[in-house]
Design a protein around this motif. Structure first.
Motif, PDB file in Angstrom:
ATOM      1  N   GLY A  69      17.170  28.096  66.724  1.00  0.00           N
ATOM      2  CA  GLY A  69      17.438  27.811  68.813  1.00  0.00           C
ATOM      3  C   GLY A  69      17.123  26.632  68.872  1.00  0.00           C
ATOM      4  N   LEU A  70      16.799  25.089  68.239  1.00  0.00           N
ATOM      5  CA  LEU A  70      16.607  23.719  68.831  1.00  0.00           C
ATOM      6  C   LEU A  70      17.581  23.442  69.444  1.00  0.00           C
ATOM      7  N   ALA A  71      17.467  22.277  70.473  1.00  0.00           N
ATOM      8  CA  ALA A  71      18.334  22.091  70.600  1.00  0.00           C
ATOM      9  C   ALA A  71      18.165  20.367  70.337  1.00  0.00           C
ATOM     10  N   LEU A  72      19.035  19.749  71.384  1.00  0.00           N
ATOM     11  CA  LEU A  72      19.061  18.009  71.442  1.00  0.00           C
ATOM     12  C   LEU A  72      17.748  16.951  72.392  1.00  0.00           C
ATOM     13  N   PRO A  73      17.203  17.797  73.368  1.00  0.00           N
ATOM     14  CA  PRO A  73      16.176  17.335  73.655  1.00  0.00           C
ATOM     15  C   PRO A  73      14.829  17.340  73.144  1.00  0.00           C
ATOM     16  N   ALA A  74      14.831  18.423  71.801  1.00  0.00           N
ATOM     17  CA  ALA A  74      13.775  18.862  71.449  1.00  0.00           C
ATOM     18  C   ALA A  74      13.572  17.707  69.972  1.00  0.00           C
ATOM     19  N   PHE A  75      14.761  16.881  69.594  1.00  0.00           N
ATOM     20  CA  PHE A  75      14.825  16.403  69.084  1.00  0.00           C
ATOM     21  C   PHE A  75      14.631  14.729  68.813  1.00  0.00           C
ATOM     22  N   GLN A  76      15.205  14.609  70.281  1.00  0.00           N
ATOM     23  CA  GLN A  76      14.726  13.122  71.114  1.00  0.00           C
ATOM     24  C   GLN A  76      12.904  13.248  71.089  1.00  0.00           C
ATOM     25  N   PHE A 199      13.870  14.499  78.916  1.00  0.00           N
ATOM     26  CA  PHE A 199      13.078  15.328  79.692  1.00  0.00           C
ATOM     27  C   PHE A 199      14.212  15.176  80.902  1.00  0.00           C
ATOM     28  N   VAL A 200      15.404  14.387  81.194  1.00  0.00           N
ATOM     29  CA  VAL A 200      16.240  14.415  82.377  1.00  0.00           C
ATOM     30  C   VAL A 200      17.381  15.000  81.914  1.00  0.00           C
ATOM     31  N   THR A 201      17.499  15.549  80.328  1.00  0.00           N
ATOM     32  CA  THR A 201      18.379  16.404  80.623  1.00  0.00           C
ATOM     33  C   THR A 201      17.779  17.774  80.938  1.00  0.00           C
ATOM     34  N   ILE A 202      17.013  18.098  79.715  1.00  0.00           N
ATOM     35  CA  ILE A 202      15.849  19.437  80.162  1.00  0.00           C
ATOM     36  C   ILE A 202      15.866  19.617  81.800  1.00  0.00           C
ATOM     37  N   GLY A 203      16.066  18.955  82.537  1.00  0.00           N
ATOM     38  CA  GLY A 203      15.368  18.610  84.158  1.00  0.00           C
ATOM     39  C   GLY A 203      14.273  19.238  84.718  1.00  0.00           C
ATOM     40  N   LEU A 205      13.010  16.266  84.506  1.00  0.00           N
ATOM     41  CA  LEU A 205      12.630  14.687  85.857  1.00  0.00           C
ATOM     42  C   LEU A 205      13.785  14.392  86.467  1.00  0.00           C
ATOM     43  N   PRO A 206      13.819  13.430  87.009  1.00  0.00           N
ATOM     44  CA  PRO A 206      15.416  13.492  87.972  1.00  0.00           C
ATOM     45  C   PRO A 206      16.181  12.339  87.114  1.00  0.00           C
ATOM     46  N   GLY A 207      16.773  11.932  87.310  1.00  0.00           N
ATOM     47  CA  GLY A 207      18.241  11.182  86.917  1.00  0.00           C
ATOM     48  C   GLY A 207      17.601   9.552  87.452  1.00  0.00           C
ATOM     49  N   LEU A 208      17.337   8.583  85.687  1.00  0.00           N
ATOM     50  CA  LEU A 208      16.363   7.998  86.058  1.00  0.00           C
ATOM     51  C   LEU A 208      17.571   6.690  86.108  1.00  0.00           C
ATOM     52  N   GLY A 209      18.200   6.867  86.379  1.00  0.00           N
ATOM     53  CA  GLY A 209      19.357   5.496  86.632  1.00  0.00           C
ATOM     54  C   GLY A 209      19.829   4.920  85.805  1.00  0.00           C
ATOM     55  N   MET A 210      19.861   5.613  84.181  1.00  0.00           N
ATOM     56  CA  MET A 210      20.122   4.895  83.290  1.00  0.00           C
ATOM     57  C   MET A 210      21.224   5.418  82.689  1.00  0.00           C
TER      58      MET A 210
END
Length: 210
Positions: A69-76, A199-203, A205-210
């Motif tokens: 049940g691992l997702a990309l944000p966890a790897f990032q 953190f942005v991906t999982i919500g 943090l708000p979008g950082l304009g990246m």
């Protein structure tokens, strides 16, 4: 069967995530003070380890990630933390190169961390090879093509690391130390950026304009 456009897209993806050019400053930093033979040994071991790890992810990665049940944000996030810790060692560095006995031990250690993992076989590269074969995970032909293209990128990476020796001879110990610290700062920024994007991906943090 993949079309030429799809093959090119996969190759470009593998090139970007493995980043042969970006491996050079990391390789120079961790092999500073080693003999030419030791540097070649680190390069070869790192490529073999990277190939083995990424091939395992091509064959089994998606099945394992689904099961856990691992997702990309966890790897990032995990990869960003590891890269940041290594960046600190690049910035503050060691006082002097170890003697020949210690250098021989460093060959075994640095070829795996940080050259093979996470510099070459990064969390992004692991996830990329899984994603590239996800929709066709049980196709041996697709997995073989992806593995072949990955092997080609790794061969280029090996060539670049082997050419690091004459480059190291030109820039000298002082130049290598400067590169190590400058690239350490850049690597630290890349690591923090990876964590923030997760953190942005999982919500969180708000979008950082990246």
């Amino acid at each position: 069967m993949l079309s030429p456009a799809q093959l090119l897209q996969e190759f470009i993806t593998l090139w970007v995530v493995i980043d042969p050019i970006g491996t050079l400053p990391v390789f120079l930093a961790v092999t500073q003070g080693m003999s030419a033979a030791h540097r070649r040994s680190v390069a070869l071991r790192a490529i073999v380890v990277s190939f083995g790890v990424l091939t395992a992810f091509i064959v089994l990665g998606q099945i394992v990630l689904d099961a856990l049940g691992l997702a990309l944000p966890a790897f990032q996030i995990a990869g960003g933390i590891v890269l940041f810790l290594f960046a600190l060692t690049m910035i503050f560095g060691h006082s002097k190169p170890e003697d020949e006995i210690a250098a021989a031990e460093r060959v075994r250690q640095t070829s795996v961390f940080p050259v093979a993992i996470p510099s070459i076989a990064s969390p992004g590269a692991m996830l990329a090879v899984v994603i590239l074969t996800d929709n066709d995970r049980f196709s041996v032909a697709h997995q073989a093509l992806t593995t072949a293209m990955m092997g080609l990128v790794l061969l280029v990476t090996l060539a670049i690391m082997l050419l690091a020796e004459p480059l190291h001879r030109v820039i000298g110990t002082t130049g290598a130390a400067v590169i190590s610290r400058v690239m350490g700062m850049i690597l630290a920024a890349v690591a923090v950026d990876a964590v923030l994007r997760a953190f942005v991906t999982i919500g969180a943090l708000p979008g950082l304009g990246m």
